[in-house]
Write a protein that holds these residues in place. Structure first.
Motif, PDB file in Angstrom:
ATOM      1  N   GLY A  11     -45.386  28.602  61.126  1.00 32.17           N
ATOM      2  CA  GLY A  11     -44.927  30.062  61.054  1.00 32.17           C
ATOM      3  C   GLY A  11     -45.576  30.769  59.774  1.00 32.17           C
ATOM      4  N   ILE A  12     -45.340  30.035  58.685  1.00 35.58           N
ATOM      5  CA  ILE A  12     -45.784  30.429  57.453  1.00 35.58           C
ATOM      6  C   ILE A  12     -47.435  30.340  57.453  1.00 35.58           C
ATOM      7  CG2 ILE A  12     -45.997  29.860  54.932  1.00 35.58           C
ATOM      8  CD1 ILE A  12     -43.164  28.810  55.026  1.00 35.58           C
ATOM      9  N   ASP A  13     -47.741  29.491  57.864  1.00 32.06           N
ATOM     10  CA  ASP A  13     -49.441  29.517  57.931  1.00 32.06           C
ATOM     11  C   ASP A  13     -49.824  30.425  58.879  1.00 32.06           C
ATOM     12  OD1 ASP A  13     -49.422  27.168  56.581  1.00 32.06           O
ATOM     13  OD2 ASP A  13     -49.631  25.838  58.387  1.00 32.06           O
ATOM     14  N   SER A  14     -49.267  30.981  59.876  1.00 34.30           N
ATOM     15  CA  SER A  14     -49.852  31.866  60.970  1.00 34.30           C
ATOM     16  C   SER A  14     -49.453  33.233  59.903  1.00 34.30           C
ATOM     17  CB  SER A  14     -48.698  32.201  61.931  1.00 34.30           C
ATOM     18  OG  SER A  14     -48.898  30.957  62.723  1.00 34.30           O
ATOM     19  N   ILE A  15     -48.607  33.476  59.271  1.00 30.61           N
ATOM     20  CA  ILE A  15     -48.144  34.720  58.119  1.00 30.61           C
ATOM     21  C   ILE A  15     -49.445  34.938  57.370  1.00 30.61           C
ATOM     22  CG2 ILE A  15     -46.875  36.042  56.689  1.00 30.61           C
ATOM     23  CD1 ILE A  15     -44.473  34.604  58.113  1.00 30.61           C
ATOM     24  N   GLU A  16     -49.475  33.811  56.690  1.00 37.51           N
ATOM     25  CA  GLU A  16     -50.694  33.894  55.576  1.00 37.51           C
ATOM     26  C   GLU A  16     -52.253  34.143  56.241  1.00 37.51           C
ATOM     27  OE1 GLU A  16     -50.312  30.112  53.743  1.00 37.51           O
ATOM     28  OE2 GLU A  16     -48.733  30.585  52.488  1.00 37.51           O
ATOM     29  N   ALA A  17     -52.358  33.601  57.344  1.00 41.28           N
ATOM     30  CA  ALA A  17     -53.636  33.723  58.082  1.00 41.28           C
ATOM     31  C   ALA A  17     -53.672  35.309  58.408  1.00 41.28           C
ATOM     32  CB  ALA A  17     -53.883  33.047  59.338  1.00 41.28           C
ATOM     33  N   GLY A  18     -52.510  35.914  58.961  1.00 45.39           N
ATOM     34  CA  GLY A  18     -52.392  37.316  59.408  1.00 45.39           C
ATOM     35  C   GLY A  18     -52.894  38.168  58.152  1.00 45.39           C
ATOM     36  N   GLN A  19     -51.906  37.832  56.885  1.00 46.18           N
ATOM     37  CA  GLN A  19     -51.984  38.644  56.081  1.00 46.18           C
ATOM     38  C   GLN A  19     -53.417  38.853  55.331  1.00 46.18           C
ATOM     39  OE1 GLN A  19     -49.011  36.884  53.282  1.00 46.18           O
ATOM     40  NE2 GLN A  19     -47.537  38.287  54.071  1.00 46.18           N
ATOM     41  N   LEU A  20     -54.127  37.635  55.387  1.00 44.80           N
ATOM     42  CA  LEU A  20     -55.446  37.456  54.714  1.00 44.80           C
ATOM     43  C   LEU A  20     -56.522  38.330  55.682  1.00 44.80           C
ATOM     44  CD1 LEU A  20     -57.450  36.345  52.903  1.00 44.80           C
ATOM     45  CD2 LEU A  20     -57.806  34.375  54.261  1.00 44.80           C
TER      46      LEU A  20
END
Length: 522
Positions: free
Chosen positions: A354-363
């Motif tokens: 989930g953290i990876d998905s959030i970071e990818a979405g933020q980027l």
């Protein structure tokens, strides 16, 4: 369009300020949030299963068990009805998904038909001479199954809410399946145990002449053999001979709480008014007999009724641990499932994914935002800067709306927000291009801006409505990720309409009145 009433200006500013205040808690930790004053908004954007981690369960309602239970109820009613009407019968049983019975006297055919027709409104009674069959109609079966699934969804929702799980997603899938998504759940096995129990509680009397099953000895008619819920040290369970008739059903319970009695964990329960009267009558009429407390086909306890219990409350004991007493209380409070639930699929999403998905979405969001801001400034100069400010406010308002609605933000939802970033400046592009054309036609700055907003407004409404309608349809007919995408698109369209038309117009008008330019730098 250039003139803006004072109340309208105040309203625009107020919405922007309130949206910012509502969005601030989403960037704060729980400790900081608790230290804020009570009047400060404290709702945060809720993360979905794919961002926060948790469990995904696909359940199936065992509708065949419901039909079997209905047939057993018809069978018992037929036995009781024939005995009251003094109709002789034999071979009463369930065969080929129907209740069949043969009369011993053909003269009782009409009386038997009337007795059987009164058993169930959805039953079809047929006979071939003295041989009768009672089966449910196709319409009644479909309605019964649909009702069972709807009731199961409600019971599942109650049970999960009792555990304190935040923002669960519980919805129907297909004819008899239920999707359960539990963000942030750290003990999915306990949830499975809670959902896997039907929690059907009933109170029966033990057969007074034969309370315990004996090898080689058949139980009397109208009784059934049920095992104890607590096997002994050797792993064997006591077999009880329980009367099939339900004296009091668990649906009459209005409360159940874990408690202690003599340093032993027990479950105290309380009936409603009708249940209390029925329970009091049973204990008063059968004092000295055994009362079996049956949960999901197993006898939890079979105490002797030593005196009438007239208060409508009682205690269930049976070697409970503190946790099992809490879980049983939760199940009884939430209600019994109409049929067992089968776990067809289970997936667990770790928080790291989930953290990876959030970071990818933020980027991706920051890249899109930066690129659009640069394009707007390069294309429209000062007006482009105003559009970029409105775009930033639009992102804040989207987050505030999601926090207020307590809608779960999922990975498709992030995709919807990124798409909204590009769509949010469409209205400004239409307006600014129209202003540029009017200024080239020789209009003054005030006249060009007025004409630009007025003539582009209809096009803006049309373009946003054509996007809003499909988003609403996706929300209405879609499920899971589709709904998450539809929610952010819908919210984004509404907020972008506000910021692109109302907020940028306010900024343009303020700039126009303060600086009174001879030409618009566009």
């Amino acid at each position: 369009m250039v003139h803006i009433p004072r109340w309208q200006s105040i309203l625009v500013i107020l919405i922007c300020v309130l949206g910012t205040l509502v969005m601030i808690p989403s960037f704060l930790g729980h400790a900081t949030l608790e230290s804020l004053p009570d009047w400060f908004p404290k709702r945060q954007v809720s993360l979905g299963l794919d961002l926060q981690g948790g469990s995904h369960l696909l359940l199936e309602v065992d509708t065949n068990a419901i039909l079997e239970e209905d047939l057993n109820a018809v069978l018992e009613s037929a036995r009781s009805g024939f005995r009251q009407a003094q109709i002789g019968y034999r071979n009463l049983g369930i065969r080929d998904k129907a209740v069949s019975v043969e009369l011993t006297d053909a003269a009782d055919i009409e009386r038997a038909r009337k007795t059987l027709q009164g058993l169930s409104a959805g039953a079809l009674v047929q006979n071939d001479g003295p041989l009768f069959t009672v089966r449910s109609t196709d319409v009644s079966i479909i309605e019964r199954q649909k009702s069972a699934v709807d009731q199961s969804i409600e019971i599942v929702r109650r049970r999960i809410d009792e555990t304190g799980t935040r923002e669960p997603i519980i919805q129907r899938q297909g004819r008899d399946r239920i999707v359960v998504q539990l963000p942030g759940v750290d003990d999915p096995e306990r949830i499975k145990r809670l959902l896997g129990k039907t929690a059907k509680l009933t109170f029966h009397l033990l057969e007074s002449s034969q309370p315990y099953a004996q090898p080689g000895l058949a139980p009397p008619p109208g009784t059934m053999v049920l095992p104890s819920d607590h096997p002994d040290a050797a792993g064997k369970s006591t077999q009880y001979v329980v009367r099939k008739r339900v004296e009091v059903a668990g649906d009459r319970l209005i409360d159940a709480q874990p408690s202690f009695q003599g340093n032993e964990a027990v479950v105290s329960f309380r009936f409603d008014g009708a249940g209390a009267r029925k329970f009091g009558d049973v204990t008063q009429q059968h004092t000295g007999e055994y009362l079996a407390i049956v949960l999901d086909g197993k006898v939890i306890s079979a105490p002797v009724i030593r005196e009438p219990i007239l208060g409508g409350s009682g205690v269930i004991s049976g070697s409970f641990t503190t946790q099992s007493a809490k879980d049983l209380s939760l199940l009884l409070r939430a209600g019994a499932l109409p049929a067992p639930l089968l776990v067809l699929e289970e997936r667990t999403v770790g928080p790291s994914l989930g953290i990876d998905s959030i970071e990818a979405g933020q980027l991706s969001g920051w890249i899109a935002f930066t690129a659009i801001c640069a394009f707007m400034i390069a294309s429209y100069g000062l007006l482009g800067v105003m559009a970029d400010v409105a775009l930033a406010v639009n992102m804040i308002l989207i987050g505030a709306a999601l926090a207020l609605l307590q809608a779960s933000l999922t990975l498709p939802g992030i995709a919807g927000i990124v798409l909204t970033i590009g769509m949010a400046v469409d209205a400004n592009v239409l307006i600014f291009e129209r202003i540029r054309e009017e200024q080239r036609g020789g209009r003054t700055p005030v006249s060009a801006i007025d004409a630009g907003y007025r003539r582009a407004f209809g096009t803006i409404i049309d373009s946003n409505l054509t996007t809003l309608f499909p988003a609403m349809l996706m929300f209405g007919f879609g499920s899971g990720p589709i709904k998450g995408f539809a929610v952010t698109i819908t919210v984004g369209i509404i907020t972008s309409m506000f910021t692109s038309v109302m907020l940028t117009r306010l900024m343009v008008v303020v700039w126009l009145r303060r600086w009174r330019p001879s030409a618009i730098p566009i």
